[in-house]
Write a protein that holds these residues in place. Structure first.
Motif, PDB file in Angstrom:
ATOM      1  N   ILE A   1       0.872  -1.168   0.000  1.00 20.21           N
ATOM      2  CA  ILE A   1       0.000   0.000   0.000  1.00 20.21           C
ATOM      3  C   ILE A   1       0.909   1.217   0.000  1.00 20.21           C
ATOM      4  O   ILE A   1       1.777   1.346   0.858  1.00 20.21           O
ATOM      5  CB  ILE A   1      -0.924   0.011   1.235  1.00 20.21           C
ATOM      6  N   ALA A   2       0.747   2.087  -0.977  1.00 16.20           N
ATOM      7  CA  ALA A   2       1.626   3.251  -1.104  1.00 16.20           C
ATOM      8  C   ALA A   2       0.788   4.503  -1.272  1.00 16.20           C
ATOM      9  O   ALA A   2      -0.284   4.473  -1.877  1.00 16.20           O
ATOM     10  CB  ALA A   2       2.548   3.080  -2.307  1.00 16.20           C
ATOM     11  N   GLY A   3       1.284   5.584  -0.728  1.00 15.24           N
ATOM     12  CA  GLY A   3       0.580   6.854  -0.870  1.00 15.24           C
ATOM     13  C   GLY A   3       1.471   8.025  -0.509  1.00 15.24           C
ATOM     14  O   GLY A   3       2.416   7.878   0.264  1.00 15.24           O
ATOM     15  N   ASP A   4       1.198   9.159  -1.092  1.00 20.96           N
ATOM     16  CA  ASP A   4       1.945  10.383  -0.813  1.00 20.96           C
ATOM     17  C   ASP A   4       0.975  11.455  -0.364  1.00 20.96           C
ATOM     18  O   ASP A   4      -0.122  11.578  -0.908  1.00 20.96           O
ATOM     19  CB  ASP A   4       2.676  10.887  -2.061  1.00 20.96           C
ATOM     20  N   ILE A   5       1.400  12.231   0.605  1.00 24.18           N
ATOM     21  CA  ILE A   5       0.630  13.379   1.056  1.00 24.18           C
ATOM     22  C   ILE A   5       1.504  14.606   0.833  1.00 24.18           C
ATOM     23  O   ILE A   5       2.634  14.670   1.313  1.00 24.18           O
ATOM     24  CB  ILE A   5       0.272  13.262   2.556  1.00 24.18           C
ATOM     25  N   ARG A   6       0.979  15.556   0.104  1.00 27.25           N
ATOM     26  CA  ARG A   6       1.724  16.791  -0.170  1.00 27.25           C
ATOM     27  C   ARG A   6       0.885  17.986   0.231  1.00 27.25           C
ATOM     28  O   ARG A   6      -0.297  18.058  -0.098  1.00 27.25           O
ATOM     29  CB  ARG A   6       2.083  16.902  -1.644  1.00 27.25           C
ATOM     30  N   ILE A   7       1.513  18.913   0.902  1.00 29.21           N
ATOM     31  CA  ILE A   7       0.847  20.150   1.298  1.00 29.21           C
ATOM     32  C   ILE A   7       1.575  21.291   0.607  1.00 29.21           C
ATOM     33  O   ILE A   7       2.757  21.517   0.830  1.00 29.21           O
ATOM     34  CB  ILE A   7       0.855  20.327   2.828  1.00 29.21           C
ATOM     35  N   ASN A   8       0.837  21.994  -0.260  1.00 29.99           N
ATOM     36  CA  ASN A   8       1.393  23.121  -1.005  1.00 29.99           C
ATOM     37  C   ASN A   8       0.637  24.392  -0.648  1.00 29.99           C
ATOM     38  O   ASN A   8      -0.570  24.357  -0.384  1.00 29.99           O
ATOM     39  CB  ASN A   8       1.257  22.892  -2.518  1.00 29.99           C
ATOM     40  N   LEU A   9       1.344  25.486  -0.685  1.00 34.08           N
ATOM     41  CA  LEU A   9       0.742  26.790  -0.493  1.00 34.08           C
ATOM     42  C   LEU A   9       1.286  27.703  -1.586  1.00 34.08           C
ATOM     43  O   LEU A   9       2.487  27.961  -1.631  1.00 34.08           O
ATOM     44  CB  LEU A   9       1.077  27.349   0.899  1.00 34.08           C
ATOM     45  N   LEU A  10       0.411  28.141  -2.487  1.00 29.22           N
ATOM     46  CA  LEU A  10       0.804  28.994  -3.607  1.00 29.22           C
ATOM     47  C   LEU A  10       1.954  28.382  -4.409  1.00 29.22           C
ATOM     48  O   LEU A  10       2.967  29.017  -4.666  1.00 29.22           O
ATOM     49  CB  LEU A  10       1.197  30.390  -3.106  1.00 29.22           C
ATOM     50  N   ASP A  11       1.807  27.123  -4.763  1.00 31.80           N
ATOM     51  CA  ASP A  11       2.805  26.379  -5.535  1.00 31.80           C
ATOM     52  C   ASP A  11       4.138  26.225  -4.827  1.00 31.80           C
ATOM     53  O   ASP A  11       5.168  25.989  -5.461  1.00 31.80           O
ATOM     54  CB  ASP A  11       3.030  27.022  -6.913  1.00 31.80           C
ATOM     55  N   ILE A  12       4.166  26.375  -3.508  1.00 29.77           N
ATOM     56  CA  ILE A  12       5.375  26.137  -2.716  1.00 29.77           C
ATOM     57  C   ILE A  12       5.105  24.902  -1.865  1.00 29.77           C
ATOM     58  O   ILE A  12       4.161  24.874  -1.084  1.00 29.77           O
ATOM     59  CB  ILE A  12       5.708  27.340  -1.807  1.00 29.77           C
TER      60      ILE A  12
END
Length: 105
Positions: A33-44
C-alpha cells in the motif's frame, strides 16, 4: 413478493475462505500500500509525507530483499552484539590513541 417481518438471508462467504485462509494468501503473496501526502501553499511545497506499507510473511519479505529487522539492534540480538562489538573496538582505538598521546608528553 416479500413477507413482512422476514429478514434477508445473511451473507455467506465461499466455502474455505475464512479469515485464516485470506491472511495466509496475503502473507504468501504480499501486499503493498503506497501513498503520498503533499501540502502546497501557492505552488510552494511545504510538506511531503511518503507512506509505504508492505504486508508479507518473513520469507516473502526476504525474497523481496527486505530484511531490515536483521540489522536493527532494537529487534535483533545478533545486531545488538555486532553494534556493541563495533563500539567496543572504537573505544579501544580511542583509548590507545589517548595513551600514546599521554606517553609522548
Amino acid at each position: 413478493m416479500t413477507t413482512a417481518g422476514r429478514f434477508p438471508e445473511p451473507y455467506r462467504s465461499a466455502p474455505g475462505s475464512n479469515l485464516a485462509d485470506i491472511l495466509e494468501r496475503v502473507l504468501d503473496k504480499g501486499i503493498v500500500i503506497a501513498g503520498d501526502i503533499r501540502i502546497n501553499l501557492l505552488d510552494i511545497e511545504l510538506l511531503t509525507v511518503k507512506l509505504r506499507l508492505v504486508v508479507a510473511s518473513v520469507d516473502k519479505a526476504k525474497e523481496m530483499g527486505i530484511d531490515w529487522w536483521e540489522t536493527d539492534p532494537a529487534l535483533s540480538s545478533s545486531a545488538r552484539r555486532n553494534e556493541l562489538s563495533r563500539e567496543n573496538a572504537r573505544l579501544r582505538e580511542r583509548l590507545q590513541e589517548l595513551e600514546e598521546a599521554e606517553g609522548q608528553r
